[in-house]
Design an enzyme around this catalytic site. Structure first.
Site, PDB file in Angstrom:
ATOM      1  N   SER A  74       5.862 -10.095 -37.245  1.00 45.65           N
ATOM      2  CA  SER A  74       4.614  -9.543 -38.209  1.00 45.65           C
ATOM      3  C   SER A  74       5.114  -9.651 -39.653  1.00 45.65           C
ATOM      4  O   SER A  74       4.319  -9.727 -40.473  1.00 45.65           O
ATOM      5  CB  SER A  74       4.237  -8.238 -37.804  1.00 45.65           C
ATOM      6  OG  SER A  74       3.669  -8.285 -36.618  1.00 45.65           O
ATOM      7  N   THR A 127       3.329  -5.009 -41.008  1.00 41.68           N
ATOM      8  CA  THR A 127       2.022  -5.632 -41.699  1.00 41.68           C
ATOM      9  C   THR A 127       1.771  -4.859 -43.080  1.00 41.68           C
ATOM     10  O   THR A 127       1.671  -5.538 -44.076  1.00 41.68           O
ATOM     11  CB  THR A 127       1.085  -5.751 -40.695  1.00 41.68           C
ATOM     12  OG1 THR A 127       1.340  -6.462 -39.769  1.00 41.68           O
ATOM     13  CG2 THR A 127      -0.314  -6.401 -41.243  1.00 41.68           C
ATOM     14  N   GLU A 258      -5.274  -2.619 -41.023  1.00 39.53           N
ATOM     15  CA  GLU A 258      -4.648  -3.096 -39.784  1.00 39.53           C
ATOM     16  C   GLU A 258      -4.925  -2.477 -38.463  1.00 39.53           C
ATOM     17  O   GLU A 258      -4.855  -1.230 -38.327  1.00 39.53           O
ATOM     18  CB  GLU A 258      -3.205  -3.300 -39.936  1.00 39.53           C
ATOM     19  CG  GLU A 258      -2.545  -4.113 -38.948  1.00 39.53           C
ATOM     20  CD  GLU A 258      -1.105  -3.966 -38.771  1.00 39.53           C
ATOM     21  OE1 GLU A 258      -0.507  -4.886 -38.351  1.00 39.53           O
ATOM     22  OE2 GLU A 258      -0.426  -2.968 -39.077  1.00 39.53           O
ATOM     23  N   ASP A 263      -1.444  -5.619 -30.761  1.00 34.50           N
ATOM     24  CA  ASP A 263      -0.227  -6.226 -30.611  1.00 34.50           C
ATOM     25  C   ASP A 263       0.758  -5.533 -29.494  1.00 34.50           C
ATOM     26  O   ASP A 263       1.467  -6.189 -28.611  1.00 34.50           O
ATOM     27  CB  ASP A 263       0.492  -6.294 -31.909  1.00 34.50           C
ATOM     28  CG  ASP A 263       1.831  -6.755 -31.694  1.00 34.50           C
ATOM     29  OD1 ASP A 263       2.307  -8.153 -31.571  1.00 34.50           O
ATOM     30  OD2 ASP A 263       2.883  -6.089 -31.996  1.00 34.50           O
ATOM     31  N   HIS A 267       2.090  -6.759 -25.966  1.00 38.62           N
ATOM     32  CA  HIS A 267       3.592  -6.699 -25.822  1.00 38.62           C
ATOM     33  C   HIS A 267       3.943  -6.177 -24.232  1.00 38.62           C
ATOM     34  O   HIS A 267       4.537  -6.450 -23.174  1.00 38.62           O
ATOM     35  CB  HIS A 267       4.503  -5.879 -26.836  1.00 38.62           C
ATOM     36  CG  HIS A 267       4.840  -6.757 -28.039  1.00 38.62           C
ATOM     37  ND1 HIS A 267       5.605  -7.749 -27.851  1.00 38.62           N
ATOM     38  CD2 HIS A 267       4.471  -6.622 -29.267  1.00 38.62           C
ATOM     39  CE1 HIS A 267       5.716  -8.190 -29.034  1.00 38.62           C
ATOM     40  NE2 HIS A 267       5.108  -7.575 -29.971  1.00 38.62           N
ATOM     41  N   ASP A 305      -1.868 -11.880 -37.690  1.00 37.14           N
ATOM     42  CA  ASP A 305      -0.691 -12.387 -37.915  1.00 37.14           C
ATOM     43  C   ASP A 305      -0.022 -13.545 -37.197  1.00 37.14           C
ATOM     44  O   ASP A 305       0.764 -14.244 -37.245  1.00 37.14           O
ATOM     45  CB  ASP A 305       0.316 -11.345 -38.350  1.00 37.14           C
ATOM     46  CG  ASP A 305       0.363 -10.228 -37.401  1.00 37.14           C
ATOM     47  OD1 ASP A 305      -0.558 -10.336 -36.279  1.00 37.14           O
ATOM     48  OD2 ASP A 305       1.280  -9.406 -37.435  1.00 37.14           O
ATOM     49  N   HIS A 306      -0.458 -13.397 -35.732  1.00 34.25           N
ATOM     50  CA  HIS A 306      -0.163 -13.986 -34.495  1.00 34.25           C
ATOM     51  C   HIS A 306      -0.782 -13.660 -33.424  1.00 34.25           C
ATOM     52  O   HIS A 306      -1.368 -12.513 -33.219  1.00 34.25           O
ATOM     53  CB  HIS A 306       1.331 -13.970 -34.325  1.00 34.25           C
ATOM     54  CG  HIS A 306       2.072 -12.568 -34.250  1.00 34.25           C
ATOM     55  ND1 HIS A 306       1.830 -11.822 -33.071  1.00 34.25           N
ATOM     56  CD2 HIS A 306       2.676 -11.944 -35.293  1.00 34.25           C
ATOM     57  CE1 HIS A 306       2.177 -10.693 -33.384  1.00 34.25           C
ATOM     58  NE2 HIS A 306       2.681 -10.641 -34.717  1.00 34.25           N
TER      59      HIS A 306
END
Ligand SMILES: [Zn+2]
Length: 368
Positions: A74, A127, A258, A263, A267, A305-306
């Site tokens: 990130s 971020t 954000e 995320d 994970h 971001d991904h």
């Protein structure tokens, strides 16, 4: 008499020209951390087949690889979007040679913009920090907090209080910032009521844990679920309050919002966690779009971001809004991520491009 009419006309015309030139567009950048297409689709099918993203005008795809790794983190992705350069994973606001970069937030400030940052992580997390920090290691939270004191950001909302007032160097940065004109609040109603032009709203000492449908969850194994108090869902409400505050400052503004924990659900390979965080982000997108539709001079960009988790939807049932995810990895993946845009110059964001172009496109809007 004739002279007066001509004079009046002159003022009307010049006022019109002036008002058009002075109305730089507001920019709202929303980043769903780890929000790939599967995260969006999973949230959509879990939500009666609907997402606020369907209201956007243009859609693009962004290539997320970092300078030194096909799979970005990130920090590198945040830096690419905030400052226009690919850098190494873990690096914030520096190019790959270590030179400091100026972020779009800082460029906007130079142009007279008000600014704000909102996150559901700690506010120094990669971020949000990509918009004000210049440092070679994203987890150095105390120096990042120090850099934040010099950032001049009007409003920030997120966790991380401990990096301001329980520091190894014994400084109390909250006191220092208070002396410099900031006010600090610790719950949403105080945040809404506070009229200061500079406010920090701390939502947690460390990371704001999450709460979904009245059930508390922890993403940390060392913290039993029954022992901790989950965070209230604050993203949509604090976004609404912040947009109101920014509007009242009567200047153009830049804000980055954000959805940090999409995320973390990825994970954990935890479908329910991931989807709950997308849905909170989705509610926030609704608030933002409502504002932008009324305001008419606000560009909204929603991206990620991904992707995280290599998530796939392997089965489900539309009539009961249920889905089943499988995950390929506990880490990030290198898939392209979507970019949704709305408002003046939204067309700039269509197509396929590097994540650094998000910065360049925003810059071209600010410099118009
Ligand atoms: Zn991550």
């Amino acid at each position: 008499m004739k002279k007066n009419i001509i004079l009046a006309l002159f003022f009307i015309i010049s006022f019109d020209v002036f008002s058009q030139e002075s109305e730089s567009p507001n920019i709202i950048l929303m980043i769903g951390d780890g929000m790939g297409l599967t995260q969006i689709t999973s949230g959509m099918y879990s939500n009666n087949n609907k997402t606020a993203l369907e209201d956007f005008q243009y859609i693009g795809l962004s290539k997320t690889h970092s300078y030194d790794n096909l799979v970005t983190d990130s920090a590198a992705a945040g830096t690419a979007m905030s400052s226009g350069k690919k850098t190494q994973n873990y690096v914030l606001g520096l190019d790959h040679m270590g030179n400091p970069l100026k972020s779009i937030l800082s460029i906007c400030q130079d142009k007279g913009y008000s600014t704000a940052l909102i996150a559901t992580s700690n506010i120094l997390h990669a971020t949000p920090a990509a918009f004000f920090a210049n440092i070679d290691y994203r987890y150095n939270y105390e120096p990042i907090a120090d850099q934040m004191t010099k950032s001049g950001i009007n409003y920030f909302v997120g966790g991380g209080e401990q990096y301001f007032n329980s520091r190894k160097d014994k400084r109390n940065i909250i006191n220092e910032m208070t002396e410099n004109g900031y006010e600090f609040v610790y719950n949403i109603s105080d945040y809404e009521k506070n009229k200061s032009n500079y406010i920090g709203f701390f939502t947690a000492k460390g990371e704001p844990y999450y709460s979904y449908k009245g059930v508390n969850y922890s993403y940390r194994e060392d913290e039993p679920v029954e022992d901790f108090k989950g965070r209230e869902s604050y993203l949509a409400r604090s976004t609404e309050a912040t947009l109101k505050k920014l509007k009242e400052l009567s200047k153009p503004f830049f804000i980055m919002i954000e959805g940090s924990q999409i995320d973390w659900g990825g994970h954990d390979n935890d479908q329910e966690y991931m989807v709950s965080q997308f849905l909170e982000f989705n509610e926030t997108i609704k608030v933002v779009l409502e504002f932008a539709k009324k305001d008419k001079n606000t560009v909204v960009v929603v991206t990620a971001d991904h992707e995280t988790g290599g998530a796939a939807i392997v089965r489900g049932d539309l009539s009961s809004s249920t889905i089943k995810n499988r995950f390929a990895t506990p880490n990030h993946t290198a898939s392209m991520v979507p970019v949704f845009s709305f408002g003046p110059n939204a067309h700039l964001f269509k197509g396929i491009y590097e994540n650094t172009e998000i910065f360049n496109k925003l810059l071209s809007i600010v410099e118009k």
